[in-house]
Design an enzyme around this catalytic site. Structure first.
Site, PDB file in Angstrom:
ATOM      1  N   TRP A 139       1.023  -1.168   0.291  1.00  0.00           N
ATOM      2  CA  TRP A 139       0.122  -0.125   0.163  1.00  0.00           C
ATOM      3  C   TRP A 139       0.888   1.332  -0.521  1.00  0.00           C
ATOM      4  O   TRP A 139       0.770   2.357  -0.925  1.00  0.00           O
ATOM      5  CB  TRP A 139      -1.101   0.265   1.331  1.00  0.00           C
ATOM      6  N   HIS A 140       1.859   1.704   0.727  1.00  0.00           N
ATOM      7  CA  HIS A 140       3.053   2.461   0.434  1.00  0.00           C
ATOM      8  C   HIS A 140       3.637   2.641  -0.637  1.00  0.00           C
ATOM      9  O   HIS A 140       3.704   3.540  -0.471  1.00  0.00           O
ATOM     10  CB  HIS A 140       3.941   1.781   1.827  1.00  0.00           C
ATOM     11  N   GLY A 141       3.560   1.833  -0.960  1.00  0.00           N
ATOM     12  CA  GLY A 141       4.311   2.150  -2.688  1.00  0.00           C
ATOM     13  C   GLY A 141       4.506   0.753  -3.688  1.00  0.00           C
ATOM     14  O   GLY A 141       4.211  -0.900  -3.214  1.00  0.00           O
ATOM     15  N   PHE A 171       2.417   8.657  -2.182  1.00  0.00           N
ATOM     16  CA  PHE A 171       1.715   7.462  -1.141  1.00  0.00           C
ATOM     17  C   PHE A 171       0.287   7.385  -1.541  1.00  0.00           C
ATOM     18  O   PHE A 171      -0.734   6.677  -1.095  1.00  0.00           O
ATOM     19  CB  PHE A 171       1.803   7.156   0.285  1.00  0.00           C
TER      20      PHE A 171
END
Length: 474
Positions: free
Chosen positions: A324-326, A474
Site C-alpha cells: 500500500w505504501h508503494g 503514497f
C-alpha cells in the site's frame, strides 16, 4: 499544495478561515467543500473529474444498498463498490509495477520488452480509496446509516485537511460532525487547533526538513562509497525525518480540523519509545494500523485462528501494508520485515523484552531504523546494499562535515522522540495537545509559545527551498 508552502500558509489557509468564520453556519459546509475542491485541483486538476465521478458512483451504489432489504442484494452493491475503488487504486498505483515486472520476466526469457504509456499516480489516491471503502463497509455492517446529502458525502471524502496524507478518518468517526459541529465550535477548540497546527508546522520545517536535506545527500551516495558510521548517520537522520515529517503533517491536519469543528483521530503516539515492534504499530500511523486490523486482519480470522494461520494472517496484512505504501519491491520487503518481527514478538521476543524492561526500547529502535532503510531506498537491491554498509562493509572514508544546524536538530529530534519514555513527560504531552476547556494561563501560554514557533517556522519556510512531504507520494 503542501501545508508548509508559502501559498498555503500566507494565502489559502487565512483566506479559507476568514471566509469560513464569516458565513452563517448553514453555509460552512459549502465553504469547506469549495476550498477542498480548489485545494485538490491545484495539484491534481487532471484527475478531479475522475475522482468526482468515482464519488458519485459510490454514493449511488451505497444508497441502493441501503434501500435494498435483501442481504444478498446488499452484498452485490458492496462488492461493486469495493471493485470500483480497489480497481482504480490498482490501475493507477500498481499497473506500472506489474507491467515492469512482466517486461523484466519476458526479457529474461529472451522475449522483447513490453512498451506502454506510463500511468501517472494521482495524489492522495491511497487515502481516498481507504475512506471510500470504510464508508461502504460501515454502512453495510450497519455501523452508520448513509448520508442523505451527496454534498456531505463529498465533503467527507474530499475534506482538504485530511485529503492528501490522512489521518485515515473512518466514516463513523465523524459521521455526526458532517452535519452538526456545534459541540466542537468553541474558542477553546479553535485555539487548541491553531496551537496543534503550529506544533506540526514546527516539527515539519524546523526538524524534518533540516535532517531530510542531509539524509537525501547520504542516500544519494552509492553505498560502497559510504563509511559504516556515515551510513548509520544517514539512516538515523531519515528515521527522525520521516517521523517529524509525517507526524507534523498529521498534527497540522488535526489542528485545522479542530479549528473548523472536526475531531480527527490521533495518528501518532511517540512511536520511538516502543518496547517491541508490536507496540510500535500501536503508536505509528495509528489510523492505518486500525484500518488494517478492522477491515483486513479481523475478517481474515484475527486472533481466533490456529497459531500457524495467525502468523500467515499477520504476514499477509503487513506485506499488503508495505505494498500500500508503494508499488516497489523495497516496500513489500519493508512490510514483510515488520511482519516477521511481529511474528517473532509472539513467538519469543515479547518475553525477552519483558526481562529487559525499559532497555527494550534500544533493540526495537534499531530494528525500526534498519527497516526505514528499506523504506527509503529507491530499489530493494540498493536498500540491501545500504544495510550491508551499516553492518560493517563500509568504505574507509572520513565522515564529512555537517553544520551546527544539522547536529543541533538531530539532538533535538532524539530528545523529543525519546523523552516520552518517561511516563510523566508522556502525560504532559498528552495534556498539552488534548482539546478541552482552557484556563486563562494555559491559553496565554499556548498563545505565546505558538507565536514564537510560528515566527521561526515562517522564517524558515520563506528562506528555504527544501520542503518535501514524504507521504505525498503514497
Amino acid at each position: 499544495m503542501v501545508f508548509s508552502s508559502t501559498l498555503f500558509l500566507f494565502y489559502f489557509l487565512p483566506g479559507f478561515l476568514l471566509l469560513y468564520y464569516a458565513v452563517p453556519t448553514r453555509f460552512q459546509n459549502a465553504v469547506a467543500l469549495l476550498a477542498s475542491l480548489g485545494f485538490y485541483a491545484w495539484g491534481g486538476l487532471n484527475f478531479l473529474a475522475l475522482f468526482l465521478t468515482s464519488v458519485v458512483l459510490n454514493f449511488v451504489l451505497i444508497r441502493f444498498m441501503d434501500a435494498t432489504p435483501e442481504r444478498w442484494k446488499q452484498r452485490i452493491f458492496l462488492i461493486l463498490s469495493i471493485v470500483l475503488n480497489v480497481g482504480m487504486l490498482f490501475y493507477f498505483k500498481y499497473a506500472n509495477f506489474f507491467l515492469e515486472n512482466a517486461s523484466a520476466v519476458r526479457s529474461y526469457f529472451g522475449g522483447p520488452a513490453l512498451t506502454w504509456e506510463k500511468v501517472v499516480l494521482p495524489i492522495g489516491i491511497s487515502f481516498f480509496t481507504f475512506e471510500k471503502l470504510t464508508y461502504t463497509i460501515d454502512v453495510y455492517r450497519g455501523v452508520n446509516k448513509p448520508l442523505k446529502s451527496f454534498w456531505d458525502f463529498l465533503l467527507y471524502i474530499m475534506l482538504f485537511p485530511k485529503m492528501i496524507a490522512g489521518p485515515i478518518v473512518r466514516f463513523h468517526e465523524i459521521a455526526g460532525q458532517l452535519t452538526d459541529r456545534r459541540a466542537f465550535d468553541t474558542v477553546d477548540q479553535k485555539l487548541a487547533g491553531a496551537f496543534r497546527f503550529i506544533i506540526g508546522l514546527a516539527k515539519k520545517v524546523l526538524i524534518a526538513n533540516v535532517l531530510g536535506e542531509q539524509a537525501d545527500l547520504v542516500f544519494a551516495t552509492p553505498p560502497e562509497q559510504l563509511s559504516t558510521g556515515l551510513a548509520w548517520l544517514g539512516a538515523l537522520a531519515y528515521t527522525f525525518q520521516i517521523y517529524f515529517d509525517f507526524s507534523g503533517y498529521s498534527d497540522m491536519a488535526i489542528g485545522i480540523g479542530r479549528m473548523i469543528g472536526f475531531q480527527f483521530p490521533e495518528n501518532f503516539n511517540n512511536p520511538y519509545v516502543s518496547r517491541s515492534i508490536t507496540e510500535f504499530w500501536q503508536r505509528w500511523h495509528i489510523t492505518l494500523g486500525r484500518w488494517m486490523r478492522d477491515y483486513l486482519y479481523i475478517p481474515l480470522g484475527g486472533n481466533r485462528v490456529a497459531p500457524s494461520r495467525l502468523y500467515v494472517n499477520l504476514w499477509t496484512v503487513f506485506i499488503l501494508s508495505g505494498f500500500w505504501h508503494g508499488a516497489a519491491w523495497n516496500f513489500i520487503a519493508w512490510g514483510a520485515y515488520h511482519g516477521l518481527f511481529l511474528i517473532l514478538d509472539r513467538l519469543f521476543l515479547l518475553r525477552v523484552y519483558q526481562r529487559l524492561g525499559a532497555l527494550s526500547i534500544v533493540p526495537t529502535f534499531l530494528i525500526t531504523v534498519v527497516g526505514w532503510v528499506l523504506f527509503r531506498a529507491e530499489t530493494l537491491s540498493g536498500g540491501l546494499a545500504y544495510i550491508g554498509t551499516m553492518l560493517g562493509r563500509g568504505a574507509a572514508v572520513p565522515v564529512p562535515y555537517f553544520n551546527f544546524e544539522f547536529w543541533s536538530m538531530l539532538a533535538l529530534a532524539a530528545v523529543a522522540a525519546f523523552a516520552a519514555a518517561l511516563p510523566r513527560v508522556e502525560r504532559w504531552e498528552m495534556s498539552l495537545l488534548a482539546p478541552g476547556q482552557l484556563s486563562l494561563g494555559r491559553a496565554v501560554g499556548l498563545g505565546l509559545g505558538g507565536a514564537v514557533l510560528l515566527v521561526l517556522s515562517l522564517s524558515y519556510v520563506v528562506g528555504s527551498s527544501f520542503n518535501p512531504f514524504i507521504y505525498f507520494r503514497f
